[in-house]
Motif scaffolding. Structure first.
Motif, PDB file in Angstrom:
ATOM      1  N   PHE A 112      73.893  11.826   3.176  1.00  0.00           N
ATOM      2  CA  PHE A 112      72.604  12.431   2.810  1.00  0.00           C
ATOM      3  C   PHE A 112      72.456  12.584   1.297  1.00  0.00           C
ATOM      4  CE2 PHE A 112      75.189  16.276   3.871  1.00  0.00           C
ATOM      5  CZ  PHE A 112      75.093  16.984   2.674  1.00  0.00           C
ATOM      6  N   VAL A 113      73.572  12.699   0.588  1.00  0.00           N
ATOM      7  CA  VAL A 113      73.506  12.727  -0.881  1.00  0.00           C
ATOM      8  C   VAL A 113      73.112  11.351  -1.396  1.00  0.00           C
ATOM      9  CG1 VAL A 113      74.828  13.011  -3.017  1.00  0.00           C
ATOM     10  CG2 VAL A 113      75.187  14.603  -1.117  1.00  0.00           C
ATOM     11  N   ARG A 114      73.747  10.318  -0.869  1.00  0.00           N
ATOM     12  CA  ARG A 114      73.438   8.948  -1.304  1.00  0.00           C
ATOM     13  C   ARG A 114      71.982   8.598  -0.998  1.00  0.00           C
ATOM     14  NH1 ARG A 114      77.534   6.832  -3.650  1.00  0.00           N
ATOM     15  NH2 ARG A 114      76.242   5.043  -4.189  1.00  0.00           N
ATOM     16  N   GLU A 115      71.522   8.990   0.177  1.00  0.00           N
ATOM     17  CA  GLU A 115      70.139   8.686   0.552  1.00  0.00           C
ATOM     18  C   GLU A 115      69.157   9.330  -0.434  1.00  0.00           C
ATOM     19  OE1 GLU A 115      67.040   9.083   4.344  1.00  0.00           O
ATOM     20  OE2 GLU A 115      69.038   9.988   4.456  1.00  0.00           O
ATOM     21  N   GLY A 134      75.764   1.858 -12.055  1.00  0.00           N
ATOM     22  CA  GLY A 134      76.346   2.723 -11.032  1.00  0.00           C
ATOM     23  C   GLY A 134      77.385   1.988 -10.216  1.00  0.00           C
ATOM     24  N   ARG A 135      77.404   2.269  -8.901  1.00  0.00           N
ATOM     25  CA  ARG A 135      78.385   1.664  -8.006  1.00  0.00           C
ATOM     26  C   ARG A 135      77.738   0.719  -6.992  1.00  0.00           C
ATOM     27  NH1 ARG A 135      80.858   4.413 -11.130  1.00  0.00           N
ATOM     28  NH2 ARG A 135      82.692   5.710 -10.761  1.00  0.00           N
ATOM     29  N   THR A 139      73.867  -3.915  -4.793  1.00  0.00           N
ATOM     30  CA  THR A 139      74.066  -4.122  -3.353  1.00  0.00           C
ATOM     31  C   THR A 139      73.112  -3.304  -2.494  1.00  0.00           C
ATOM     32  OG1 THR A 139      75.815  -2.432  -3.387  1.00  0.00           O
ATOM     33  CG2 THR A 139      76.500  -4.741  -3.560  1.00  0.00           C
ATOM     34  N   THR A 140      72.773  -2.082  -2.938  1.00  0.00           N
ATOM     35  CA  THR A 140      71.970  -1.177  -2.106  1.00  0.00           C
ATOM     36  C   THR A 140      70.646  -0.774  -2.741  1.00  0.00           C
ATOM     37  OG1 THR A 140      73.976  -0.260  -1.092  1.00  0.00           O
ATOM     38  CG2 THR A 140      71.971   1.066  -0.919  1.00  0.00           C
ATOM     39  N   VAL A 141      70.691  -0.313  -3.988  1.00  0.00           N
ATOM     40  CA  VAL A 141      69.476   0.231  -4.615  1.00  0.00           C
ATOM     41  C   VAL A 141      68.476  -0.880  -4.927  1.00  0.00           C
ATOM     42  CG1 VAL A 141      68.558   1.640  -6.488  1.00  0.00           C
ATOM     43  CG2 VAL A 141      70.844   2.117  -5.592  1.00  0.00           C
ATOM     44  N   PHE A 142      68.938  -1.905  -5.643  1.00  0.00           N
ATOM     45  CA  PHE A 142      68.062  -3.022  -5.989  1.00  0.00           C
ATOM     46  C   PHE A 142      68.730  -4.361  -5.626  1.00  0.00           C
ATOM     47  CE2 PHE A 142      66.649   0.179  -9.225  1.00  0.00           C
ATOM     48  CZ  PHE A 142      65.378   0.393  -8.679  1.00  0.00           C
ATOM     49  N   PRO A 143      68.793  -4.675  -4.325  1.00  0.00           N
ATOM     50  CA  PRO A 143      69.437  -5.928  -3.923  1.00  0.00           C
ATOM     51  C   PRO A 143      68.701  -7.171  -4.433  1.00  0.00           C
ATOM     52  CG  PRO A 143      68.340  -4.883  -2.051  1.00  0.00           C
ATOM     53  CD  PRO A 143      68.321  -3.894  -3.167  1.00  0.00           C
ATOM     54  N   ASN A 144      67.446  -7.002  -4.854  1.00  0.00           N
ATOM     55  CA  ASN A 144      66.675  -8.140  -5.368  1.00  0.00           C
ATOM     56  C   ASN A 144      66.599  -8.146  -6.894  1.00  0.00           C
ATOM     57  OD1 ASN A 144      66.007  -9.129  -2.749  1.00  0.00           O
ATOM     58  ND2 ASN A 144      64.448  -7.534  -2.574  1.00  0.00           N
ATOM     59  N   ALA A 145      67.435  -7.370  -7.559  1.00  0.00           N
ATOM     60  CA  ALA A 145      67.449  -7.356  -9.028  1.00  0.00           C
ATOM     61  C   ALA A 145      67.686  -8.765  -9.558  1.00  0.00           C
ATOM     62  CB  ALA A 145      68.546  -6.416  -9.527  1.00  0.00           C
ATOM     63  N   GLU A 146      66.972  -9.096 -10.635  1.00  0.00           N
ATOM     64  CA  GLU A 146      67.087 -10.451 -11.191  1.00  0.00           C
ATOM     65  C   GLU A 146      68.437 -10.688 -11.860  1.00  0.00           C
ATOM     66  OE1 GLU A 146      62.671  -9.533 -11.026  1.00  0.00           O
ATOM     67  OE2 GLU A 146      64.507  -8.431 -11.489  1.00  0.00           O
ATOM     68  N   VAL A 194      79.659   4.537   3.394  1.00  0.00           N
ATOM     69  CA  VAL A 194      78.294   4.245   2.952  1.00  0.00           C
ATOM     70  C   VAL A 194      78.312   3.618   1.562  1.00  0.00           C
ATOM     71  CG1 VAL A 194      76.006   5.216   2.502  1.00  0.00           C
ATOM     72  CG2 VAL A 194      77.436   6.192   4.302  1.00  0.00           C
ATOM     73  N   SER A 195      77.727   2.435   1.439  1.00  0.00           N
ATOM     74  CA  SER A 195      77.604   1.727   0.157  1.00  0.00           C
ATOM     75  C   SER A 195      78.913   1.705  -0.632  1.00  0.00           C
ATOM     76  CB  SER A 195      76.498   2.382  -0.692  1.00  0.00           C
ATOM     77  OG  SER A 195      75.258   2.293  -0.066  1.00  0.00           O
ATOM     78  N   PRO A 196      79.961   1.126  -0.076  1.00  0.00           N
ATOM     79  CA  PRO A 196      81.228   1.069  -0.827  1.00  0.00           C
ATOM     80  C   PRO A 196      81.084   0.228  -2.089  1.00  0.00           C
ATOM     81  CG  PRO A 196      81.299  -0.389   1.077  1.00  0.00           C
ATOM     82  CD  PRO A 196      80.041   0.412   1.210  1.00  0.00           C
ATOM     83  N   LEU A 197      81.919   0.536  -3.071  1.00  0.00           N
ATOM     84  CA  LEU A 197      81.910  -0.208  -4.331  1.00  0.00           C
ATOM     85  C   LEU A 197      82.423  -1.621  -4.098  1.00  0.00           C
ATOM     86  CD1 LEU A 197      81.772  -0.442  -7.454  1.00  0.00           C
ATOM     87  CD2 LEU A 197      84.079   0.497  -7.510  1.00  0.00           C
ATOM     88  N   LYS A 198      81.552  -2.603  -4.359  1.00  0.00           N
ATOM     89  CA  LYS A 198      81.944  -4.012  -4.265  1.00  0.00           C
ATOM     90  C   LYS A 198      80.889  -4.833  -5.006  1.00  0.00           C
ATOM     91  CE  LYS A 198      79.527  -4.847   0.116  1.00  0.00           C
ATOM     92  NZ  LYS A 198      79.641  -5.335   1.505  1.00  0.00           N
ATOM     93  N   PRO A 199      81.274  -6.002  -5.509  1.00  0.00           N
ATOM     94  CA  PRO A 199      80.287  -6.831  -6.204  1.00  0.00           C
ATOM     95  C   PRO A 199      79.251  -7.386  -5.230  1.00  0.00           C
ATOM     96  CG  PRO A 199      82.555  -7.552  -6.653  1.00  0.00           C
ATOM     97  CD  PRO A 199      82.609  -6.601  -5.502  1.00  0.00           C
ATOM     98  N   ALA A 200      77.989  -7.449  -5.673  1.00  0.00           N
ATOM     99  CA  ALA A 200      76.986  -8.170  -4.886  1.00  0.00           C
ATOM    100  C   ALA A 200      77.383  -9.645  -4.869  1.00  0.00           C
ATOM    101  CB  ALA A 200      75.605  -7.999  -5.531  1.00  0.00           C
TER     102      ALA A 200
END
Length: 230
Positions: A112-115, A134-135, A139-146, A194-200
């Motif tokens: 719920f904090v991450r959400e 961030g972390r 992968t999660t916040v902006f998966p379509n980032a350029e 939830v949203s583990p740290l890993k490269p996109a």
């Protein structure tokens, strides 16, 4: 010139924020330090006795009090960079302490904090022209980032950088304690549900263990300009 979204992810104390701040200045973009947001929630939890020394969190109380946690950023006229505020109180220095660092990963792992934080981050970046670090930005916040960059460095190098940063600020610092914290955070960040740290999958990897800050800045600016001029 077109505007893009730039997502910079990576391990703790790998220089993400320094790189992101400078890039935002160079491009005239908005900069958001999402790690500062989780640090601020951790600080709130500490102040209100919602997290114990051994990182046990009072989930019910923290969930109920999330609407009371107002996080904002205000430009510091002296540094030219944004400072973090908790309910209109400047907490920029306090959230960078090793005391807060010990509690960040458990707080950041709570769904719920991450959400709540991801919703705020998406709102901040909906107009593009933003550099966010961030972390889980790519992968999660902006998966379509350029442009997505994943930054890392050895744990020893990162601990030394963190130690030097605290020393410069005149804050208490113990290298061995910082190194232990860096390794613990790596493990918790990479293994949370939830949203583990890993490269996109489409992120560009950067190991800056042996790079100077100017070399990192030049590398990142080159990558951004290549996309903007495309």
């Amino acid at each position: 010139m077109k505007k893009i979204t730039i997502a910079i992810d990576g391990h703790s104390s790998c220089g993400k924020s320094t790189m992101a701040k400078q890039l935002a200045k160079e491009l005239g973009y908005i900069y958001v330090d999402t790690g500062a947001m989780y640090r601020t929630v951790a600080l709130y939890a500490m102040r209100n006795n919602l997290i114990s020394m051994d990182n046990k969190v009072d989930m019910d109380q923290l969930c109920n009090q999330m609407p009371q946690i107002n996080i904002s950023f205000k430009l510091n006229a002296t540094t030219g960079c944004p400072d973090t505020y908790l309910n209109e109180e400047r907490v920029e220095d306090e959230i960078r302490s090793i005391k807060v660092s010990k509690h960040v990963s458990p707080i950041a792992a709570i769904p719920f904090v991450r959400e709540a934080m991801v919703n705020k981050q998406r709102e901040m970046g909906k107009g593009k022209g933003i550099v966010m670090d961030g972390r889980d930005i790519g992968t999660t916040v902006f998966p379509n980032a350029e442009l997505k960059v994943f930054v890392t460095a050895s744990a020893e190098v990162r601990a030394k950088r963190r130690y030097d940063e605290l020393q410069k600020k005149g804050m208490p610092a113990d290298y061995d304690e910082i190194l232990k914290n860096v390794k613990e955070r790596d493990h918790m960040d990479s293994n949370r549900e939830v949203s583990p740290l890993k490269p996109a999958e489409d992120a560009i990897l950067l190991d800056n263990s042996n790079m100077s800050i100017p070399e990192q800045q030049e590398w990142l600016l080159e990558k951004a300009k290549a996309l903007l001029e495309d």
